[in-house]
Design an enzyme around this catalytic site. Structure first.
Site, PDB file in Angstrom:
ATOM      1  N   GLY A  11       0.838  -1.204   0.000  1.00  0.00           N
ATOM      2  CA  GLY A  11       0.000   0.000   0.000  1.00  0.00           C
ATOM      3  C   GLY A  11       0.865   1.243   0.000  1.00  0.00           C
ATOM      4  N   ARG A  72       1.117  -5.240  -5.142  1.00  0.00           N
ATOM      5  CA  ARG A  72       1.367  -6.410  -4.305  1.00  0.00           C
ATOM      6  C   ARG A  72       1.507  -7.586  -5.274  1.00  0.00           C
ATOM      7  NH1 ARG A  72      -2.901  -3.776  -0.872  1.00  0.00           N
ATOM      8  NH2 ARG A  72      -1.786  -2.900   0.895  1.00  0.00           N
ATOM      9  N   ASP A 103       5.303  -4.621   6.035  1.00  0.00           N
ATOM     10  CA  ASP A 103       5.730  -5.975   6.430  1.00  0.00           C
ATOM     11  C   ASP A 103       5.703  -6.987   5.281  1.00  0.00           C
ATOM     12  OD1 ASP A 103       2.987  -5.926   6.445  1.00  0.00           O
ATOM     13  OD2 ASP A 103       2.739  -6.870   8.407  1.00  0.00           O
ATOM     14  N   THR A 126       4.553   2.706   5.309  1.00  0.00           N
ATOM     15  CA  THR A 126       3.170   2.255   5.488  1.00  0.00           C
ATOM     16  C   THR A 126       2.463   3.192   6.450  1.00  0.00           C
ATOM     17  OG1 THR A 126       1.736   0.564   6.484  1.00  0.00           O
ATOM     18  CG2 THR A 126       4.009   0.550   7.209  1.00  0.00           C
ATOM     19  N   ASP A 128       0.297   2.302   8.478  1.00  0.00           N
ATOM     20  CA  ASP A 128      -0.192   1.537   9.634  1.00  0.00           C
ATOM     21  C   ASP A 128       0.664   1.658  10.899  1.00  0.00           C
ATOM     22  OD1 ASP A 128      -2.143   0.693   7.888  1.00  0.00           O
ATOM     23  OD2 ASP A 128      -1.185  -1.217   7.450  1.00  0.00           O
ATOM     24  N   ASP A 130       2.946  -0.272  11.907  1.00  0.00           N
ATOM     25  CA  ASP A 130       2.974  -1.592  12.551  1.00  0.00           C
ATOM     26  C   ASP A 130       4.322  -2.293  12.382  1.00  0.00           C
ATOM     27  OD1 ASP A 130       2.729  -1.893   9.833  1.00  0.00           O
ATOM     28  OD2 ASP A 130       1.178  -3.423   9.907  1.00  0.00           O
ATOM     29  N   ARG A 172      -5.051  -1.821   9.188  1.00  0.00           N
ATOM     30  CA  ARG A 172      -4.995  -3.287   9.045  1.00  0.00           C
ATOM     31  C   ARG A 172      -5.140  -3.956  10.413  1.00  0.00           C
ATOM     32  NH1 ARG A 172      -3.499  -6.057   4.426  1.00  0.00           N
ATOM     33  NH2 ARG A 172      -2.504  -4.255   3.518  1.00  0.00           N
TER      34      ARG A 172
HETATM   35  O1  F6P Z   1      -1.361  -1.199   4.783  1.00  0.00           O
HETATM   36  C1  F6P Z   1      -1.956   0.002   4.435  1.00  0.00           C
HETATM   37  C2  F6P Z   1      -3.452  -0.147   4.265  1.00  0.00           C
HETATM   38  O2  F6P Z   1      -3.998   1.102   3.898  1.00  0.00           O
HETATM   39  C3  F6P Z   1      -4.180  -0.718   5.474  1.00  0.00           C
HETATM   40  O3  F6P Z   1      -4.411   0.234   6.481  1.00  0.00           O
HETATM   41  C4  F6P Z   1      -5.436  -1.242   4.829  1.00  0.00           C
HETATM   42  O4  F6P Z   1      -5.974  -2.310   5.574  1.00  0.00           O
HETATM   43  C5  F6P Z   1      -4.945  -1.734   3.486  1.00  0.00           C
HETATM   44  O5  F6P Z   1      -3.725  -1.072   3.224  1.00  0.00           O
HETATM   45  C6  F6P Z   1      -5.900  -1.486   2.342  1.00  0.00           C
HETATM   46  O6  F6P Z   1      -5.351  -2.076   1.205  1.00  0.00           O
HETATM   47  P1  F6P Z   1      -5.889  -1.821  -0.273  1.00  0.00           P
HETATM   48  O7  F6P Z   1      -5.430  -0.462  -0.699  1.00  0.00           O
HETATM   49  O8  F6P Z   1      -5.266  -2.902  -1.080  1.00  0.00           O
HETATM   50  O9  F6P Z   1      -7.370  -1.881  -0.187  1.00  0.00           O
END
Ligand code: F6P
Length: 324
Positions: A11, A72, A103, A126, A128, A130, A172
């Site tokens: 992300g 990804r 991660d 990120t 997050d 985390d 997340r």
């Molecule tokens: O890891 C970053 C994040 O924005 C999380 O907070 C969220 O759960 C996820 O990515 C959303 O992913 P996507 O953009 O693939 O929907």
């Protein structure tokens, strides 16, 4: 070491561009050739390499998103995919890699290093927050500020209509964004994945708060075990059983991922980017450059992805105390 490459993966996060800029300019400063890889590991597999110059990263320090794009990669999870990626690096004579991501990115980078020995250093990108090995991740501060701006607006309308609002934020499996939004936004409660929230206690407090407050704000981390903000709202509503009270839910979603990075994120991103290149030159690998207690440190990928970064106990206490 003569040629290195940089990519963003997973992300996107505000500040990734500032990090790319730091990697590119630090490399050039030390006389290295620097290549950008588009679309993360996927681009590595497909040979999406382009030579970068100092002006390739002009006017991006303030921009959200990532000029290198992000993805990804399913294919990189296979041995064949990683072999293709390694072959591409060899073909382009890349001797070191900087991976900007979270991660998932570091998990891939660790396996890649263990299989092929290609020197690789990560930068924590990120929203997050985390990742173990850095107090803050690149993008977190911006995401919190973006969410807070929205929460402030929600507060205005919540107060005007005496409503109880449940606001769902990203993160997340982590409650960092929720906790900081809870403190900064003056929430009555915060639901986070790290701790169990006693619904009965929440309902009881909401009942007693009715005497002193006409509206309330509850922040829910998207990864909370109890469920989504909508689900929690329905449960609380059912238990509160107050026909006069209106309940609303707002899910902030991807706006938290965009926008111009804050000063904190630009500085963190720039420091990590420079440190990643410094680290590669110094012979470090299989680790992430982060900032802990104000200092740059390198933490093995194994710890970054394997160890949890717990929420600060006093932060949760703060929300409880300040909500009375
Ligand atoms: O890891 C970053 C994040 O924005 C999380 O907070 C969220 O759960 C996820 O990515 C959303 O992913 P996507 O953009 O693939 O929907």
């Amino acid at each position: 070491m003569k040629k290195i490459a940089v990519f963003t993966s997973g992300g996107d996060a505000p500040g990734m561009n500032a990090c790319i800029r730091a990697v590119v300019r630090t490399s050039i400063f030390y006389g290295l050739e620097i290549y950008g890889i588009s679309y993360g590991f996927d681009g590595m597999i497909k040979g999406g390499f382009k030579r970068m110059q100092s002006n390739s990263v002009s006017n991006i320090v303030q921009r959200g998103g990532t000029i290198l794009k992000s993805a990804r990669s399913e294919e990189f999870m296979t041995k064949e995919g990683r072999q293709k990626a390694y072959d591409q690096l060899k073909e382009h004579e890349i001797e070191g890699v900087v991976a900007i991501g979270g991660d998932g990115t570091f998990t891939g980078a660790k396996v890649f290093f263990e299989e092929f020995g290609i020197p690789i250093i990560g930068c924590p990108g990120t929203i997050d927050n985390d990742i173990y090995g850095t107090d803050y991740t690149i993008g977190f501060d911006t995401a919190v500020n973006t969410a807070l701006e929205a929460i402030d607006k929600i507060r205005d309308t919540a107060a005007a209509h005496d409503r109880i609002f449940f606001v769902e934020v990203m993160g997340r499996d982590s409650g960092y964004i929720a906790v900081e939004c809870g403190i900064g936004g003056g929430a009555e409660f915060v639901f986070v994945p790290e701790t169990e929230t006693d619904l009965k206690k929440v309902v009881k407090s909401l009942k007693s708060l009715r005497k002193s407050k006409s509206s309330s704000l509850i922040v829910v981390a998207e990864g909370d075990e109890e469920g989504t903000a909508e689900y929690i709202m329905e449960k609380v509503k059912g238990k509160l059983n107050d026909a006069d009270k209106e309940f609303k839910v707002t899910t902030l979603g991807h706006i938290q991922r965009g926008g111009n990075p804050t000063a904190r994120d630009r500085v963190l991103a720039s420091r990590c980017g420079m440190a990643a290149v410094d680290g590669l030159i110094a012979g470090k690998s299989n680790c992430m450059a982060g900032v802990v207690n104000g200092d740059v440190i390198y933490t093995p990928f194994e710890d970054c992805i394997g160890k949890t970064k717990p929420l600060k106990e006093d932060h949760l206490k703060l929300i409880e105390i300040l909500s009375i």
